[in-house]
Write an enzyme that holds these catalytic residues in place. Structure first.
Site, PDB file in Angstrom:
ATOM      1  N   GLU A 245       1.121  -1.294   0.138  1.00  0.00           N
ATOM      2  CA  GLU A 245       0.145  -0.048   0.325  1.00  0.00           C
ATOM      3  C   GLU A 245       0.928   1.324  -0.223  1.00  0.00           C
ATOM      4  O   GLU A 245       1.455   1.380   0.923  1.00  0.00           O
ATOM      5  CB  GLU A 245      -1.322   0.752   1.202  1.00  0.00           C
ATOM      6  CG  GLU A 245      -1.840   0.963   1.281  1.00  0.00           C
ATOM      7  CD  GLU A 245      -2.477   1.257   2.172  1.00  0.00           C
ATOM      8  OE1 GLU A 245      -2.501   2.645   2.847  1.00  0.00           O
ATOM      9  OE2 GLU A 245      -2.569   0.018   3.349  1.00  0.00           O
ATOM     10  N   CYS A 282      -4.506   6.975   5.530  1.00  0.00           N
ATOM     11  CA  CYS A 282      -4.447   7.038   4.230  1.00  0.00           C
ATOM     12  C   CYS A 282      -5.169   6.949   3.436  1.00  0.00           C
ATOM     13  O   CYS A 282      -5.196   6.866   2.317  1.00  0.00           O
ATOM     14  CB  CYS A 282      -4.132   4.987   3.879  1.00  0.00           C
ATOM     15  SG  CYS A 282      -4.974   4.008   5.044  1.00  0.00           S
TER      16      CYS A 282
END
Length: 497
Positions: A245, A282
Site C-alpha cells: 500500500e 492513508c
C-alpha cells in the site's frame, strides 16, 4: 564494527527517549528468517492458530495502558486515538481467529470423476495452502493496526505463515513491546516464539525482501519506499508476491445539487476528515472537486472554518514535518493557487492545517500536476469546476486510489455517471460519507489501482488472508494420501463446493 543503535524519539520535542535495539545485520536477517521458516509446521493446526490469535488479542488488551502510553510517546497520536486503534487491532486478531475456524478461506473445491465427460474428467480436489515466511513492513501512521500486531501479521498467521516484521523507525519501542506480547501468546499455546520475529533497520528491510526463504511480503508506506521493495521482490531469482500500500489522493466530488442542499454540512465533514490524526490517515481526502459559484463559496467557507479550528498538529516525525511544510509551500506558490487557510509550520515541532484552492480548468488543461499528488499531512486541495466536463477531464488525470467519494443530493441526475467515473479509480467508493475510518468486515476492501497498491488484494477484512495462500489441486489421489480437508465425508466439516 559496532552495531547501529535504534532509538525511540519523541516527535513532540525531537529528542531521543531511549535506546531500544540495534539494527539487524545481514547475518541477523538470515538467522531471523531461518528461525521463522523452521517454525512454519507448528502453525499447521487451525485450532492452535485460532487459539494463538485470541491469546495475542487478550495479551494486548491486558497490556493496554503500557501499549498506548508507549505508542503515544513515540507518535504523538494521543491516548483516545491509540486506545481506539488498539481495540481495532485486537478485534482484527479475533476476527481472523474466526476466519481460521470457519475454514472457507481454504476454498475447498471437489470435482468427482466423470468418464462420460468430453474429455473425461478425473477426480480433482483443490484447496489453498500457506506460502511460507511472510515479510511485513510496519506502517508509520498506525503503530498498532498496520504494524507489528496489525492486519498483515494477523492475516499471515491466520493463513498459517510465520512472520518476520521490519519495525518502523518511528515507533521501535512500541514494536518491541507488541512483538514480545505476540511471542508470549505463541508460547502460551505451545507454539515456537519464532512464528513472529522482529527486525530493525533500513538495510535489514532490503535484505529481508531478498532472502530466498521469504515467500511473500506486505508493506504499508510511501510510494518511493514501497516501489523500491516491490522492484526488489520482482528482481529476485525467484520473484515473490509483494502486496504494497503506497499512496492515495482519495478524491472527492461534490455535485452542484449537493452543494446547493448541504454545503455547510459537507464542508464541516471534510474539515473533520482531512485533519483527523493530523491528516496522516492513508484515506485522508486530499483532493476535492467542488462547484464554483455561491453554493461552492458556502462549502469553502464551512471547510475553512472547520480547518481553522483544528489547531496545530504534531506529525509522526520531523522528517515528515519538513516534507509537509516543503510540499504545501511548493503547491501554494503555483500560479492561480490560493490558500483560504494557510498550511505550514507551527513552531519547531508542529504544523497547521490548511486548504488550497485552484480553478479546475488549470488542471483539466494538464497544468499543476503537483496538485494531483498526495501531500501527507493536514491539507486538502479544492479544485473548483464550472461544469461536468471539467470534472470528467480532471478525473481522467487521477492515478489509482484507495478511496473515491461522491456527495450527491436526492435523485441527483449526475450521480450515476459520476459514480461510474469514480469506480475505476479506487478500491472503495463512498456516497455521502467520508473515507477516514476503515471498517474491519468481510465485505471490506482496502486497496486500489496502482499506486494505491501493487496488487488487487485487500489489507483489511477477512479476504486479506488470501494474499498468503496458493491453490493446489490433487488429481486421482487415493483417500489415505489426501489431506483430511479434501477427503470424502468431509471429516473436518469445512465449507466446500
Amino acid at each position: 564494527m559496532s552495531a547501529t543503535a535504534v532509538w525511540s524519539v519523541d516527535p513532540r520535542t525531537g529528542k531521543r527517549r531511549e535506546r531500544v535495539a540495534t539494527e539487524a545485520t545481514p547475518a541477523g536477517v538470515d538467522r531471523a528468517v531461518r528461525a521463522a521458516h523452521a517454525a512454519r509446521e507448528s502453525l499447521a493446526d487451525r485450532t492452535v492458530r485460532a487459539a494463538f490469535l485470541r491469546a495475542a488479542a487478550d495479551l494486548l488488551d491486558a497490556s493496554a495502558d503500557e501499549v498506548v502510553a508507549t505508542a503515544d510517546a513515540e507518535t504523538a497520536l494521543g491516548t483516545p486515538r491509540l486506545t481506539g486503534e488498539l481495540a481495532r487491532t485486537t478485534a482484527q486478531l479475533r476476527s481472523f481467529a474466526e476466519v481460521v475456524e470457519e475454514g472457507s478461506f481454504l476454498d475447498v473445491r471437489i470435482d468427482l470423476p466423470d468418464p462420460s465427460a468430453v474429455p473425461p474428467r478425473p477426480d480433482l480436489r483443490r484447496w489453498k495452502i500457506p506460502l511460507g515466511v511472510v515479510a511485513v513492513y510496519a506502517a508509520s501512521n498506525f503503530p498498532l493496526a498496520f504494524s507489528v500486531p496489525g492486519g498483515d501479521t494477523a492475516s499471515a498467521l491466520a493463513a498459517g505463515c510465520p512472520v518476520v516484521v521490519k519495525a518502523h523507525p518511528d515507533h521501535p519501542a512500541t514494536s518491541e513491546l507488541t512483538a514480545g506480547l505476540l511471542r508470549r501468546a505463541a508460547a502460551s499455546r505451545g507454539l515456537p516464539e519464532d512464528v513472529v520475529v522482529l527486525l530493525h533497520g533500513f538495510e535489514a528491510g532490503v535484505e529481508l525482501v531478498r532472502h530466498p526463504l521469504v515467500a511473500a511480503a506486505g508493506f504499508t508506506g510511501s510510494v518511493r519506499g514501497g516501489r523500491a521493495l516491490f522492484d526488489a521482490a520482482a528482481a529476485r531469482p525467484v520473484p515473490i508476491p509483494f502486496h504494497g500500500e503506497l499512496g492515495s489522493l482519495n478524491p472527492v466530488v461534490v455535485t452542484t445539487a449537493a452543494a446547493a442542499e448541504k454545503a455547510e454540512e459537507i464542508g464541516a465533514g471534510l474539515a473533520g476528515s482531512m485533519t483527523l490524526g493530523g491528516g496522516q490517515f492513508c484515506t485522508k481526502p486530499g483532493f476535492v472537486l467542488a462547484p464554483a459559484g455561491a453554493d461552492g463559496d458556502r462549502f469553502l467557507d464551512a471547510l475553512a472554518k472547520g480547518v481553522g479550528q483544528a489547531g496545530p498538529a504534531v506529525l509522526l516525525d520531523h522528517r515528515m514535518r519538513a516534507a509537509f511544510v516543503d510540499g504545501v509551500t511548493e503547491r501554494a506558490a503555483l500560479d492561480g493557487v490560493e490558500a483560504p487557510v494557510v498550511p505550514g509550520a507551527a513552531g519547531e515541532h508542529a504544523v497547521t492545517a490548511g486548504v488550497l484552492t485552484v480553478d479546475a480548468a488549470r488542471l483539466a488543461d494538464g497544468g499543476h500536476g503537483l496538485l494531483l499528488e498526495e501531500c501527507f499531512g493536514p491539507v486538502t486541495v479544492v479544485a473548483r469546476y464550472a461544469d461536468e466536463s471539467q470534472i470528467a477531464a480532471v478525473l481522467a488525470l487521477l492515478p489509482g486510489n484507495l478511496t473515491a467519494t461522491l456527495h450527491i443530493a436526492g435523485e441527483d441526475e449526475v450521480a450515476a455517471p459520476l459514480l461510474a467515473a469514480l469506480t475505476p479509480l479506487a478500491g472503495r467508493v463512498l456516497v455521502n460519507g467520508w473515507p477516514t475510518g476503515v471498517a474491519v468486515a468481510p465485505a471490506q476492501h482496502h486497496g486500489g489501482p496502482y499506486p494505491a497498491t501493487t496488487s488487487t488484494s485487500t489489507s483489511v477484512g477477512a479476504t486479506a488472508v488470501e494474499r498468503w495462500l496458493r491453490p493446489v489441486t490433487y488429481q486421482s489421489t487415493p483417500q489415505h494420501l489426501l489431506p483430511p480437508e479434501l477427503r470424502d465425508g468431509n471429516p473436518l466439516g469445512l465449507p466446500r463446493r
